[in-house]
Write a protein that holds these residues in place. Structure first.
Motif, PDB file in Angstrom:
ATOM      1  N   GLN A 233      33.526  41.367   7.429  1.00 47.99           N
ATOM      2  CA  GLN A 233      32.849  40.288   6.712  1.00 47.99           C
ATOM      3  C   GLN A 233      32.507  39.133   7.645  1.00 47.99           C
ATOM      4  O   GLN A 233      31.455  38.498   7.515  1.00 47.99           O
ATOM      5  N   GLU A 234      33.385  38.874   8.622  1.00 46.19           N
ATOM      6  CA  GLU A 234      33.108  37.827   9.610  1.00 46.19           C
ATOM      7  C   GLU A 234      31.853  38.178  10.411  1.00 46.19           C
ATOM      8  O   GLU A 234      30.998  37.318  10.663  1.00 46.19           O
ATOM      9  N   ILE A 235      31.757  39.433  10.825  1.00 48.59           N
ATOM     10  CA  ILE A 235      30.595  39.867  11.601  1.00 48.59           C
ATOM     11  C   ILE A 235      29.343  39.876  10.728  1.00 48.59           C
ATOM     12  O   ILE A 235      28.259  39.495  11.168  1.00 48.59           O
ATOM     13  N   GLN A 236      29.502  40.278   9.478  1.00 42.73           N
ATOM     14  CA  GLN A 236      28.378  40.276   8.537  1.00 42.73           C
ATOM     15  C   GLN A 236      27.813  38.869   8.371  1.00 42.73           C
ATOM     16  O   GLN A 236      26.590  38.658   8.350  1.00 42.73           O
ATOM     17  N   ASN A 237      28.691  37.882   8.279  1.00 44.72           N
ATOM     18  CA  ASN A 237      28.251  36.495   8.128  1.00 44.72           C
ATOM     19  C   ASN A 237      27.472  36.015   9.349  1.00 44.72           C
ATOM     20  O   ASN A 237      26.548  35.204   9.224  1.00 44.72           O
ATOM     21  N   GLU A 238      27.847  36.523  10.507  1.00 46.10           N
ATOM     22  CA  GLU A 238      27.187  36.093  11.738  1.00 46.10           C
ATOM     23  C   GLU A 238      25.871  36.806  11.983  1.00 46.10           C
ATOM     24  O   GLU A 238      24.904  36.194  12.459  1.00 46.10           O
TER      25      GLU A 238
END
Length: 336
Positions: free
Chosen positions: A68-73
């Motif tokens: 999810q962190e990577i998705q947000n970025e």
């Protein structure tokens, strides 16, 4: 796996990352499948190249937070799926330019240190070893399979020389008590005829149980077959292994399709067979001394890769027959 059960690394370290990036060349763009997302080391590095897209897979739902962190970025350039990599052919990839499929078969530091997973012989409490999307645990295997079955698991999946003695003593002990992690370690230690000062007595049995519980043999075989199907012509399949059994399977699959001519099952009869893969080296790539110093668990890593030479989907391979004896051992799980 053997190389990852070492408690001197404080965070996850993506193994052979520089070499992987050099091989798959994401600077030229395309879609890449990260079959073992874990803590996202490979995915994050690939996404630094603007024309790339990553489809990340992991059976461990604990990876979702990092995903999810990577998705947000990276928004529309990253997609995470909580599935086994053996199922990657079920993804809707018809319009995707799959330039590379990457497997890192080691366990991350966070997984090893998670007491709920019970992957390590240092864990206290109930045997587990489930990595997600599992049908049974190590506890069920140890407390229910018969002596002969346990011995074969330890021998063939862990290369444990004292497999028969260990299995016999497990069956003896479980007649009066349920086997926990601590009890299993004690049984193994007392069963060993010779002890290796450099390696914990329980290392090989715990490796074998992790392979068995997570069906890693058939997972790897079907993962390789389906990777070969979905990657496009001139695309790369790259696999990092951590023990000889994994490496043997990967080496055989790559070699058989690089040196033994084959053909798509749906090509007309009489079509000339070709080598479907191109392998640039018979020897695996291994970590540098610098990487080993920075990340000691990487010392057992081996990287093999091939280039897909022809456009094909279904194809001929005898890999299932070659390793049928191991799949039969995996199938002891049908009793659980």
């Amino acid at each position: 796996m053997i190389a990852t059960i070492i408690p001197d690394v404080k965070s996850h370290y993506p193994v052979l990352l520089t070499e992987i990036i050099s091989i798959i060349t994401p600077q030229y763009g395309g879609t890449f499948i990260d079959c073992t997302f874990g803590q996202g080391g490979y995915s994050k590095r690939i996404l630094k190249f603007e024309k790339t897209r990553v489809i990340a897979l992991d059976r461990d739902l604990e990876s979702l937070k990092k995903a999810q962190e990577i998705q947000n970025e990276f928004e529309d350039r990253f997609l995470f799926k909580n599935i086994k990599f053996s199922e990657l052919n079920n993804l809707k990839l018809k319009n995707e330019n799959i330039k590379g499929v990457i497997f890192d078969l080691g366990y991350s530091y966070t997984q090893i240190k998670d007491p709920k997973k019970g992957l390590s012989f240092e864990t206290v409490g109930e045997l587990n070893m489930k990595m997600g999307i599992n049908d049974f645990s190590a506890k069920e295997a140890i407390n229910n399979l018969d002596e002969k079955e346990l011995a074969q698991i330890f021998k063939y999946f862990g290369d444990e020389k004292d497999s028969n003695r260990i299995a016999h003593n497990i069956v003896d002990d479980r007649a009066t008590r349920e086997i926990t992690t601590e009890e299993l370690v004690r049984i193994i230690d007392s069963s060993k005829r010779k002890k290796n000062q450099k390696t914990h007595s329980a290392t090989k049995v715990f490796q074998a149980l992790r392979i068995f519980v997570n069906k890693e043999i058939s997972e790897l075989i079907y993962g390789l077959i389906n990777a070969a199907k979905v990657v496009k012509k001139d695309g790369i399949i790259a696999v990092v292994t951590f023990h000889s059994l994994e490496d043997k399977i990967v080496k055989y699959f790559f070699k058989s399709l690089s040196e033994n001519k084959s053909v798509s099952r749906y090509m007309p009869k009489g079509v000339e067979k070709v080598n479907l893969f191109k392998s640039l080296s018979k020897k695996p790539i291994v970590p540098s001394e610098k990487e080993i110093q920075e990340n000691p668990p990487s010392r057992s890593a081996k990287l093999r890769y091939v280039i897909k030479k022809e456009d094909f989907y279904d194809f001929e391979t005898d890999i299932l027959e070659k390793f049928d004896h191991l799949i039969k051992i995996e199938n002891f799980s049908k009793k659980l």
